[in-house]
Motif scaffolding. Sequence first.
Motif, PDB file in Angstrom:
ATOM      1  N   THR A 135       0.856  -1.188   0.000  1.00 45.11           N
ATOM      2  CA  THR A 135       0.000   0.000   0.000  1.00 45.11           C
ATOM      3  C   THR A 135       0.888   1.232   0.000  1.00 45.11           C
ATOM      4  OG1 THR A 135      -0.164  -0.133   2.410  1.00 45.11           O
ATOM      5  CG2 THR A 135      -2.066  -0.878   1.170  1.00 45.11           C
ATOM      6  N   TYR A 168       3.766 -12.574   2.747  1.00 44.78           N
ATOM      7  CA  TYR A 168       2.947 -13.517   3.519  1.00 44.78           C
ATOM      8  C   TYR A 168       2.715 -14.822   2.779  1.00 44.78           C
ATOM      9  CZ  TYR A 168      -0.975 -12.077   0.491  1.00 44.78           C
ATOM     10  OH  TYR A 168      -1.788 -11.826  -0.589  1.00 44.78           O
ATOM     11  N   ILE A 200      -3.322 -13.023   9.005  1.00 42.07           N
ATOM     12  CA  ILE A 200      -3.866 -11.883   8.254  1.00 42.07           C
ATOM     13  C   ILE A 200      -5.404 -11.886   8.265  1.00 42.07           C
ATOM     14  CG2 ILE A 200      -4.055 -10.882   5.941  1.00 42.07           C
ATOM     15  CD1 ILE A 200      -1.128 -11.932   5.548  1.00 42.07           C
ATOM     16  N   GLN A 201      -6.010 -13.082   8.101  1.00 42.28           N
ATOM     17  CA  GLN A 201      -7.470 -13.166   8.042  1.00 42.28           C
ATOM     18  C   GLN A 201      -8.123 -12.650   9.328  1.00 42.28           C
ATOM     19  OE1 GLN A 201      -5.262 -15.490   7.634  1.00 42.28           O
ATOM     20  NE2 GLN A 201      -5.799 -17.495   8.467  1.00 42.28           N
ATOM     21  N   LYS A 230      -7.037  -8.434   9.701  1.00 42.60           N
ATOM     22  CA  LYS A 230      -7.697  -7.528   8.745  1.00 42.60           C
ATOM     23  C   LYS A 230      -9.081  -7.074   9.251  1.00 42.60           C
ATOM     24  CE  LYS A 230      -7.891  -9.569   4.725  1.00 42.60           C
ATOM     25  NZ  LYS A 230      -8.192 -10.261   3.464  1.00 42.60           N
ATOM     26  N   GLU A 241      -3.829   3.439   9.298  1.00 37.10           N
ATOM     27  CA  GLU A 241      -4.666   2.883   8.225  1.00 37.10           C
ATOM     28  C   GLU A 241      -3.834   2.381   7.038  1.00 37.10           C
ATOM     29  OE1 GLU A 241      -8.834   5.203   8.244  1.00 37.10           O
ATOM     30  OE2 GLU A 241      -7.082   6.508   8.389  1.00 37.10           O
ATOM     31  N   ASP A 299      -3.676  -1.091   7.943  1.00 30.96           N
ATOM     32  CA  ASP A 299      -5.022  -1.646   7.816  1.00 30.96           C
ATOM     33  C   ASP A 299      -5.279  -2.012   6.343  1.00 30.96           C
ATOM     34  OD1 ASP A 299      -7.604  -2.345   8.559  1.00 30.96           O
ATOM     35  OD2 ASP A 299      -8.389  -0.312   8.315  1.00 30.96           O
ATOM     36  N   GLU A 300      -4.986  -1.045   5.463  1.00 28.10           N
ATOM     37  CA  GLU A 300      -5.154  -1.275   4.018  1.00 28.10           C
ATOM     38  C   GLU A 300      -4.276  -2.434   3.552  1.00 28.10           C
ATOM     39  OE1 GLU A 300      -7.155   0.045   1.705  1.00 28.10           O
ATOM     40  OE2 GLU A 300      -8.124   0.984   3.436  1.00 28.10           O
ATOM     41  N   PHE A 314      -3.125  -5.089   5.231  1.00 26.92           N
ATOM     42  CA  PHE A 314      -3.652  -6.403   5.605  1.00 26.92           C
ATOM     43  C   PHE A 314      -4.942  -6.710   4.831  1.00 26.92           C
ATOM     44  CE2 PHE A 314      -1.325  -5.459   9.722  1.00 26.92           C
ATOM     45  CZ  PHE A 314      -0.282  -6.318   9.430  1.00 26.92           C
ATOM     46  N   LYS A 315      -5.748  -5.687   4.604  1.00 26.50           N
ATOM     47  CA  LYS A 315      -7.022  -5.917   3.895  1.00 26.50           C
ATOM     48  C   LYS A 315      -6.771  -6.299   2.433  1.00 26.50           C
ATOM     49  CE  LYS A 315     -10.595  -3.501   6.472  1.00 26.50           C
ATOM     50  NZ  LYS A 315     -10.043  -3.067   7.729  1.00 26.50           N
ATOM     51  N   SER A 316      -5.667  -5.811   1.865  1.00 26.68           N
ATOM     52  CA  SER A 316      -5.422  -6.091   0.442  1.00 26.68           C
ATOM     53  C   SER A 316      -4.777  -7.462   0.223  1.00 26.68           C
ATOM     54  CB  SER A 316      -4.545  -4.991  -0.174  1.00 26.68           C
ATOM     55  OG  SER A 316      -3.272  -5.023   0.426  1.00 26.68           O
ATOM     56  N   LYS A 322      -4.475 -11.479  -0.034  1.00 24.36           N
ATOM     57  CA  LYS A 322      -5.451 -12.498  -0.476  1.00 24.36           C
ATOM     58  C   LYS A 322      -5.090 -13.845   0.146  1.00 24.36           C
ATOM     59  CE  LYS A 322      -7.259  -9.834  -3.931  1.00 24.36           C
ATOM     60  NZ  LYS A 322      -7.159  -8.647  -3.079  1.00 24.36           N
TER      61      LYS A 322
END
Length: 563
Positions: free
Chosen positions: A467, A489, A523-524, A527, A538, A541-542, A544-546, A548
């Motif tokens: 990010t 990861y 990560i799951q 996030k 953030e 945050d972004e 970890f959210k990105s 897969k």
Amino acid sequence: MQSSISLSISSSSFAPLRSNSPIDFAPINLRFCGLRREALGFSSLRRSHSNRLHISAGSTSRRKVSAALSGNGSSSKFDYDLLIIGAGVGGHGAALHAVEKGLKTAIVEGDVVGGTCVNRGCVPSKALLAVSGRMRELQNEHHLKALGLQVSAAGYDRQGVADHANNLASKIRNNLTNSMKALGVDILTGVGTILGPQKVQIGSSDKIVTAKDIIIATGSVPFVPKGIEVDGKTVITSDHALKLEFVPEWIAIVGSGYIGLEFSDVYTALGSEVTFIEALDQLMPGFDPEIGKLAQRVLINPRKIDYHTGVFASKITPAKDGKPVTIELIDAKTKELKDTLEVDAALIATGRAPFTNGLGLENIDVATQRGFIPVDERMRVIDANGKLVPHVYCIGDANGKMMLAHAASAQGISVVEQVTGRDHVLNHLSIPAACFTHPEISMVGLTEPQAREKAQKEGFEVSIAKTSFKANTKALAENEGEGLAKLIYRPDNGEILGVHIFGLHAADLIHEASNAIALGTRIQDIKLAVHAHPTLSEVLDELFKSAKVKAHVPSAVSEPIAV
Ligand SMILES: Cc1cc2nc3c(=O)[nH]c(=O)nc-3n(C[C@H](O)[C@H](O)[C@H](O)COP(=O)(O)OP(=O)(O)OC[C@H]3O[C@@H](n4cnc5c(N)ncnc54)[C@H](O)[C@@H]3O)c2cc1C
Ligand SMILES: NC(=O)c1ccc[n+]([C@@H]2O[C@H](COP(=O)([O-])OP(=O)(O)OC[C@H]3O[C@@H](n4cnc5c(N)ncnc54)[C@H](O)[C@@H]3O)[C@@H](O)[C@H]2O)c1
């Protein structure tokens, strides 16, 4: 992160221990030592005519309780439950934890309390970097204009800057000393020499102290390669540079690791031109290559910095009789002379050598490896025959596992856990590191090449998420959008292998990732954590959210209870 080149360490590079300087009384910063006032059980502190700190009854009774509580029942047979040699941050961290665990504890210091970090490392360097950050901002017309600010030319007073660094070191040194005294840790002044198992001589006198367990925490000193003559004025190490006795017009920095990079930030902000001399083929070889490239684009290329890579500084002669400092550069591979530089000063930042000579290691049959004391994963010292030396541990720079202040302290805490009956192995891959340039660089775990190598050996897949700070509201509000966070990861199970950040306050941001690695959070799960808006956090945050993650594999941590 240590460089991969092998360096021979000459005994001449060991600095002698300096004599003890008197320590001024200062109020105890309880937050610094991580303890609340109520926890200490003391009400007042006073000083006697002899300049020694006395602790009122609450603390004395705590000492008695400590000895009685001693889980290992050693108090009657030994002078101490735990004796720590070296009062740097490693020794200090171990001592505070030992008291908390009820151990009768002493710490031996041959120089001044606080060791490298407080007196010649982290603390004064961060004071200089605080100044360089502000100078940089005040000099950046474009940046100020974008914020609608107008500031007249920025300037500085060299002595004022130097005083800021020196005063901060004194303050923190006093805090450290007082925190140990207040908790009843005996501070023994003198060089500690191990005479045999559980026996240490203090200074040259015949004062001998016995302890059930001994922790060696003797730290390190600057490493100066052969052929380099340090005069402390024009050819210097970080020990000298931190005093900021002068700001050279042109300074060569040998080594582009942590020290080299941080000082390049300081010197260029104060007006110097810098030339880096780096033995490996790229600058900042210890960092993740992608982060290194970005750092070069932001921290090196636009500044008054040039560099020579793939070369050793084979000979450096200090300035004398009006002649400048001369530096001979040889090709790192062919060893042929490539260039000779003439500069105003040279800073030698080529790593640190363990400070382990004169410690009496021969009396417990320990042979050092390039000066480092060999230890196992529990910091237990290993002897010349590969056997564990009972009751002797080594933490911090002296064991060479990870030359960072907080790593030294964490290793000390881990040892205290073990000697008080709780097995503990510190996960070094969860220990964060940071370089305090502007902007900062931080990291935890593996770099991308290290992760890919591990994945190939162990047969798993590696994924990368990134990010940019450009997408972060807070960073943009600060006009500091130049930055990147990178996550390495395992997509099959969500394990975090490494996180690297370049950008505003990266050193503070890394802890969400390092704590996640330490606690085994996947990560799951992370996030789903909530971050305040708008904050720099953030960015992570972004990140970890990105990522897969293919399957939901539960974390090592238990499922949270919904409220
Ligand atoms: C310029 C610079 C900047 C740094 N910045 C950072 C940073 O920002 N963050 C970070 O995490 N790390 C930083 N470091 C690294 C950090 O300072 C070290 O990792 C840390 O100080 C190691 O702690 P230690 O307790 O192992 O040893 P030290 O801090 O070196 O302490 C060892 C102590 O043992 C004493 N001693 C040695 N031998 C004996 C003996 N025989 N008897 C009695 N006493 C003895 C010494 O006098 C010393 O006080 C920096 C280092 C430098 C040089
Ligand atoms: N912010 C921080 O946490 C921080 C800050 C400063 C220092 N430190 C610690 O202090 C330790 C020492 O720092 P450092 O920067 O001196 O060491 P370093 O190991 O980080 O970097 C040394 C660099 O010098 C190069 N080098 C070695 N010999 C050379 C030669 N003869 N000619 C040219 N290049 C040469 C190496 O390739 C390497 O890049 C580090 O291990 C680091 O952990 C940490």
